[in-house]
Design an enzyme around this catalytic site. Structure first.
Site, short mmCIF file in Angstrom:
data_model
loop_
_atom_site.label_atom_id
_atom_site.label_comp_id
_atom_site.label_asym_id
_atom_site.label_seq_id
_atom_site.Cartn_x
_atom_site.Cartn_y
_atom_site.Cartn_z
N ASN A 1 0.95 -1.21 -0.14
CA ASN A 1 -0.06 -0.07 0.04
C ASN A 1 0.93 1.18 0.00
OD1 ASN A 1 -1.76 2.17 0.30
ND2 ASN A 1 -2.39 1.37 2.60
N TRP A 2 0.87 1.82 -1.09
CA TRP A 2 1.79 2.96 -1.31
C TRP A 2 1.39 4.35 -0.59
CZ3 TRP A 2 3.73 2.53 -7.02
CH2 TRP A 2 4.23 1.16 -7.06
N LYS A 3 0.17 4.11 -0.32
CA LYS A 3 -0.49 5.40 0.36
C LYS A 3 -0.37 6.83 -0.36
CE LYS A 3 -0.03 3.17 4.64
NZ LYS A 3 -0.03 3.17 6.22
N HIS B 1 -9.48 1.21 5.43
CA HIS B 1 -8.16 1.54 6.02
C HIS B 1 -8.36 2.60 6.92
CE1 HIS B 1 -4.19 2.59 6.57
NE2 HIS B 1 -3.75 1.24 5.99
N GLU C 1 -6.81 4.89 8.01
CA GLU C 1 -6.53 6.21 7.72
C GLU C 1 -7.82 7.02 6.77
OE1 GLU C 1 -2.69 5.68 5.57
OE2 GLU C 1 -1.83 4.96 7.44
N GLU D 1 -5.34 -4.62 10.80
CA GLU D 1 -4.47 -3.71 11.12
C GLU D 1 -4.54 -2.83 12.17
OE1 GLU D 1 -2.30 -2.64 6.89
OE2 GLU D 1 -4.24 -1.04 7.42
N GLY E 1 2.73 2.19 10.90
CA GLY E 1 3.87 3.39 11.12
C GLY E 1 4.23 3.71 12.24
N SER F 1 3.61 -2.07 10.20
CA SER F 1 4.98 -2.19 10.61
C SER F 1 5.66 -3.53 10.14
CB SER F 1 5.51 -1.76 12.07
OG SER F 1 4.90 -0.39 12.30
N GLY G 1 2.97 -1.12 4.34
CA GLY G 1 3.02 0.43 3.97
C GLY G 1 4.41 0.74 3.80
N GLY G 2 4.92 1.35 4.50
CA GLY G 2 6.49 2.02 4.40
C GLY G 2 7.36 1.16 3.66
P1 13P Z 1 3.02 0.48 7.68
O1 13P Z 1 3.71 -0.80 7.13
O2 13P Z 1 3.87 1.55 7.12
O3 13P Z 1 3.09 0.29 9.23
O4 13P Z 1 1.59 0.80 6.90
C1 13P Z 1 0.74 -0.42 7.38
C2 13P Z 1 -0.50 -0.17 6.40
O5 13P Z 1 -1.22 0.80 6.86
C3 13P Z 1 -0.74 -0.74 5.35
O6 13P Z 1 -1.96 -0.56 4.75
#
Ligand code: 13P
Length: 255
Positions: free
Chosen positions: A9-11, A95, A97, A167, A173, A213, A234-235
């Protein structure tokens, strides 16, 4: 047998040029042999460019969200059909967010799940508890409420395109990955909930991913758990090497 799934997920990161570079590296850096799915979720504006580069590769495309309406007067929104038209096989919904910053409710998310399932766009439905809820030992209660709300009105036959991503918000994050045994316990609970609600067949087929994470240090211990079917990253998916390392190390047996 559930097929393992890795989702990047590149956000809201990377312009078109950096998205192209990342996906080119991802394809080049690996031959990705094995019985698993790899999905990347770039920004809407990069979908078309990434799709072009992904042609002929095994990497599939996902949208990061979509509208709760099928079409019409929704300025700034993207519909399920538009995502499919842009080459997406999957969409990430619910999600934390999107829940937090766009005030998305379970009810709203359920409308999206329905719309996506109507056109067989695969849904990765995210659920997860806050830090306070975790500390108050309310994780399972929260997840059950989210599942009930997000799947309201979704008939059993539509669930064939559904995966669930657990999640925990406090793990996203923060560098604080949830303990694999605890994640297994939660995933077992989610699968049991699916069995209770929809029957054995659905429960044994549904893929349940973990996100929060994830890196190559923790991926193998997570993936060794019997009810963790994949990872939502994510990251660490923003660099080809770290994403590739996560996929590779997920198949280490720990011997
Ligand atoms: P991180 O891997 O950066 O913690 O993000 C997880 C995430 O929100 C994937 O959708």
């Amino acid at each position: 047998m559930r097929r393992t799934i890795f989702v990047g997920n590149w956000k809201m990161n990377m312009l078109i040029s950096s998205s192209e570079k990342l996906v080119q590296e991802l394809i080049c850096a690996s031959d990705f042999v094995g019985n698993f799915d790899i999905i990347v979720a770039p920004s809407f504006t990069s979908l078309s460019a990434v799709r072009t580069l992904l042609k002929g590769s095994r990497v599939q495309l996902a949208g990061q969200n979509m509208s709760s309406k099928a079409e019409g007067a929704r300025t700034g929104e993207v519909s399920a059909a538009m995502l499919q038209d842009a080459g997406c096989d999957y969409v990430i919904l619910g999600h934390s967010e999107s829940r937090q910053y766009n005030s998305e409710s379970d009810k709203l998310i359920s409308k999206k799940v329905l719309l996506a399932s109507e056109i067989t766009l695969n849904v990765i439905l995210c659920i997860g508890e806050s830090f306070d809820e975790y500390n108050a030992v309310k994780t399972k209660e929260v997840l059950e409420r989210q599942l009930l709300g997000c799947l309201e009105g979704v008939s059993e036959e539509k669930l064939i395109n559904l995966s669930i991503a657990y999640e925990p918000i406090w793990a996203i994050g923060t560098g604080q990955t949830a303990n694999p045994d605890q994640v297994q316990d939660v995933h077992y609970f989610l699968r049991s909930w699916c069995e209770k609600s929809y029957g054995k067949k659905m429960a044994s087929g549904i893929r349940i991913l973990y996100g929060g994470s994830v890196d190559s240090q923790c991926s193998s211990s997570l993936m060794l758990q019997p009810d963790i079917d994949g990872l939502l990253v994510g990251g660490a998916s923003l660099k080809s090497k770290s994403f590739y390392d996560i996929i590779n190390s997920s198949f280490e047996t720990g011997d």
